[in-house]
Design a protein around this motif. Sequence first.
Motif, PDB file in Angstrom:
ATOM      1  N   SER A  71       0.836  -1.198   0.000  1.00 16.37           N
ATOM      2  CA  SER A  71       0.000   0.000   0.000  1.00 16.37           C
ATOM      3  C   SER A  71       0.874   1.253   0.000  1.00 16.37           C
ATOM      4  O   SER A  71       1.975   1.258   0.526  1.00 16.37           O
ATOM      5  CB  SER A  71      -0.917   0.007   1.221  1.00 16.37           C
ATOM      6  OG  SER A  71      -0.149   0.113   2.396  1.00 16.37           O
ATOM      7  N   GLN A  73       0.684   5.458   0.820  1.00 15.80           N
ATOM      8  CA  GLN A  73      -0.110   6.490   1.488  1.00 15.80           C
ATOM      9  C   GLN A  73       0.667   7.797   1.479  1.00 15.80           C
ATOM     10  O   GLN A  73       1.871   7.820   1.699  1.00 15.80           O
ATOM     11  CB  GLN A  73      -0.418   6.071   2.933  1.00 15.80           C
ATOM     12  CG  GLN A  73      -1.328   7.020   3.647  1.00 15.80           C
ATOM     13  CD  GLN A  73      -1.608   6.563   5.084  1.00 15.80           C
ATOM     14  OE1 GLN A  73      -0.999   5.637   5.600  1.00 15.80           O
ATOM     15  NE2 GLN A  73      -2.525   7.254   5.718  1.00 15.80           N
ATOM     16  N   ARG A 117      -5.896  14.642  -5.282  1.00  9.26           N
ATOM     17  CA  ARG A 117      -6.158  13.350  -5.945  1.00  9.26           C
ATOM     18  C   ARG A 117      -5.280  12.252  -5.377  1.00  9.26           C
ATOM     19  O   ARG A 117      -5.679  11.092  -5.318  1.00  9.26           O
ATOM     20  CB  ARG A 117      -5.966  13.475  -7.449  1.00  9.26           C
ATOM     21  CG  ARG A 117      -7.030  14.375  -8.081  1.00  9.26           C
ATOM     22  CD  ARG A 117      -7.019  14.349  -9.565  1.00  9.26           C
ATOM     23  NE  ARG A 117      -7.366  13.019 -10.045  1.00  9.26           N
ATOM     24  CZ  ARG A 117      -7.027  12.578 -11.238  1.00  9.26           C
ATOM     25  NH1 ARG A 117      -6.364  13.335 -12.074  1.00  9.26           N
ATOM     26  NH2 ARG A 117      -7.360  11.352 -11.621  1.00  9.26           N
ATOM     27  N   GLU A 120      -6.742  10.685  -2.261  1.00  7.76           N
ATOM     28  CA  GLU A 120      -7.823   9.741  -2.556  1.00  7.76           C
ATOM     29  C   GLU A 120      -7.323   8.514  -3.316  1.00  7.76           C
ATOM     30  O   GLU A 120      -7.841   7.413  -3.139  1.00  7.76           O
ATOM     31  CB  GLU A 120      -8.906  10.425  -3.393  1.00  7.76           C
ATOM     32  CG  GLU A 120      -9.603  11.556  -2.685  1.00  7.76           C
ATOM     33  CD  GLU A 120     -10.530  12.329  -3.617  1.00  7.76           C
ATOM     34  OE1 GLU A 120     -10.832  11.840  -4.724  1.00  7.76           O
ATOM     35  OE2 GLU A 120     -10.944  13.429  -3.227  1.00  7.76           O
ATOM     36  N   LYS A 121      -6.341   8.732  -4.180  1.00  7.18           N
ATOM     37  CA  LYS A 121      -5.859   7.668  -5.067  1.00  7.18           C
ATOM     38  C   LYS A 121      -4.323   7.696  -5.110  1.00  7.18           C
ATOM     39  O   LYS A 121      -3.728   8.117  -6.094  1.00  7.18           O
ATOM     40  CB  LYS A 121      -6.459   7.900  -6.461  1.00  7.18           C
ATOM     41  CG  LYS A 121      -6.499   6.722  -7.340  1.00  7.18           C
ATOM     42  CD  LYS A 121      -7.265   7.049  -8.633  1.00  7.18           C
ATOM     43  CE  LYS A 121      -7.154   5.874  -9.561  1.00  7.18           C
ATOM     44  NZ  LYS A 121      -7.699   6.152 -10.880  1.00  7.18           N
ATOM     45  N   GLU A 123      -2.022   5.646  -5.606  1.00  6.04           N
ATOM     46  CA  GLU A 123      -1.307   4.879  -6.629  1.00  6.04           C
ATOM     47  C   GLU A 123      -0.936   5.731  -7.849  1.00  6.04           C
ATOM     48  O   GLU A 123      -0.063   5.369  -8.631  1.00  6.04           O
ATOM     49  CB  GLU A 123      -2.096   3.638  -7.059  1.00  6.04           C
ATOM     50  CG  GLU A 123      -3.453   3.917  -7.654  1.00  6.04           C
ATOM     51  CD  GLU A 123      -4.573   4.022  -6.620  1.00  6.04           C
ATOM     52  OE1 GLU A 123      -5.728   4.090  -7.060  1.00  6.04           O
ATOM     53  OE2 GLU A 123      -4.316   4.046  -5.406  1.00  6.04           O
ATOM     54  N   LEU A 124      -1.563   6.906  -7.993  1.00  6.76           N
ATOM     55  CA  LEU A 124      -1.176   7.830  -9.072  1.00  6.76           C
ATOM     56  C   LEU A 124       0.292   8.218  -8.955  1.00  6.76           C
ATOM     57  O   LEU A 124       0.958   8.448  -9.957  1.00  6.76           O
ATOM     58  CB  LEU A 124      -2.044   9.092  -9.040  1.00  6.76           C
ATOM     59  CG  LEU A 124      -3.480   8.968  -9.494  1.00  6.76           C
ATOM     60  CD1 LEU A 124      -4.243  10.264  -9.218  1.00  6.76           C
ATOM     61  CD2 LEU A 124      -3.565   8.600 -10.957  1.00  6.76           C
ATOM     62  N   ASP A 127       2.035   5.352 -10.629  1.00  7.01           N
ATOM     63  CA  ASP A 127       1.634   5.119 -12.022  1.00  7.01           C
ATOM     64  C   ASP A 127       2.001   6.275 -12.948  1.00  7.01           C
ATOM     65  O   ASP A 127       2.475   6.052 -14.062  1.00  7.01           O
ATOM     66  CB  ASP A 127       0.124   4.868 -12.104  1.00  7.01           C
ATOM     67  CG  ASP A 127      -0.293   3.602 -11.369  1.00  7.01           C
ATOM     68  OD1 ASP A 127       0.567   2.734 -11.124  1.00  7.01           O
ATOM     69  OD2 ASP A 127      -1.490   3.498 -11.031  1.00  7.01           O
ATOM     70  N   GLU A 132      -0.356  13.417 -13.411  1.00  7.54           N
ATOM     71  CA  GLU A 132      -1.422  13.428 -12.408  1.00  7.54           C
ATOM     72  C   GLU A 132      -0.942  13.071 -11.008  1.00  7.54           C
ATOM     73  O   GLU A 132      -1.582  13.405 -10.018  1.00  7.54           O
ATOM     74  CB  GLU A 132      -2.527  12.451 -12.807  1.00  7.54           C
ATOM     75  CG  GLU A 132      -3.230  12.810 -14.081  1.00  7.54           C
ATOM     76  CD  GLU A 132      -4.165  11.713 -14.507  1.00  7.54           C
ATOM     77  OE1 GLU A 132      -5.182  11.514 -13.809  1.00  7.54           O
ATOM     78  OE2 GLU A 132      -3.879  11.047 -15.517  1.00  7.54           O
TER      79      GLU A 132
END
Length: 161
Positions: A71, A73, A117, A120-121, A123-124, A127, A132
């Motif tokens: 994970s 964070q 963002r 909330e997400k 993993e951006l 990635d 982003e």
Amino acid sequence: MSDDDYNIQQHLDLVKPWNSDPTAFLLRYYTLHYHRDSENKIYVRQAPNKVCILGITEQHVVKENNNQDQSVQIIPKIESSSNVKPNTVLCEIAIGDSQRYEIKAHMYGKLLEINPRLLEKPELLLDVPLTEGYLALIKAYHEDTSRQLEEFVSADTDIIS
């Protein structure tokens, strides 16, 4: 059509690549800089209005050491609208239960935001860190880019290896 008229075709030709790559405008309007310390794989994209987008590069230890099933964070360490200095810790990136990495501002300015963002997400960040997945927006104190980004070098200089 007179010479004084606006030629929309010139504009359409200029932005045509943006249809296939929505981030293509970044190359035209933002200058890219990398932190001078090769161990600190941080980038800044600076807009013409001197707002800076700060993030990690593809070679940052967070990207290199992350096992994709762990994970991620993002933990903000400072409030938006706070003044920042080069050593101000903006956020911490936590990978799994044991790995934590502090991200510093590396410039003087005012923190506009930690990327909402990412909260909330997260993993951006792994990635698409150069678009982003940016970490923060900072409004520069200095109008002079060479002074504002004195800890950085232009992307034209090859220090990221």
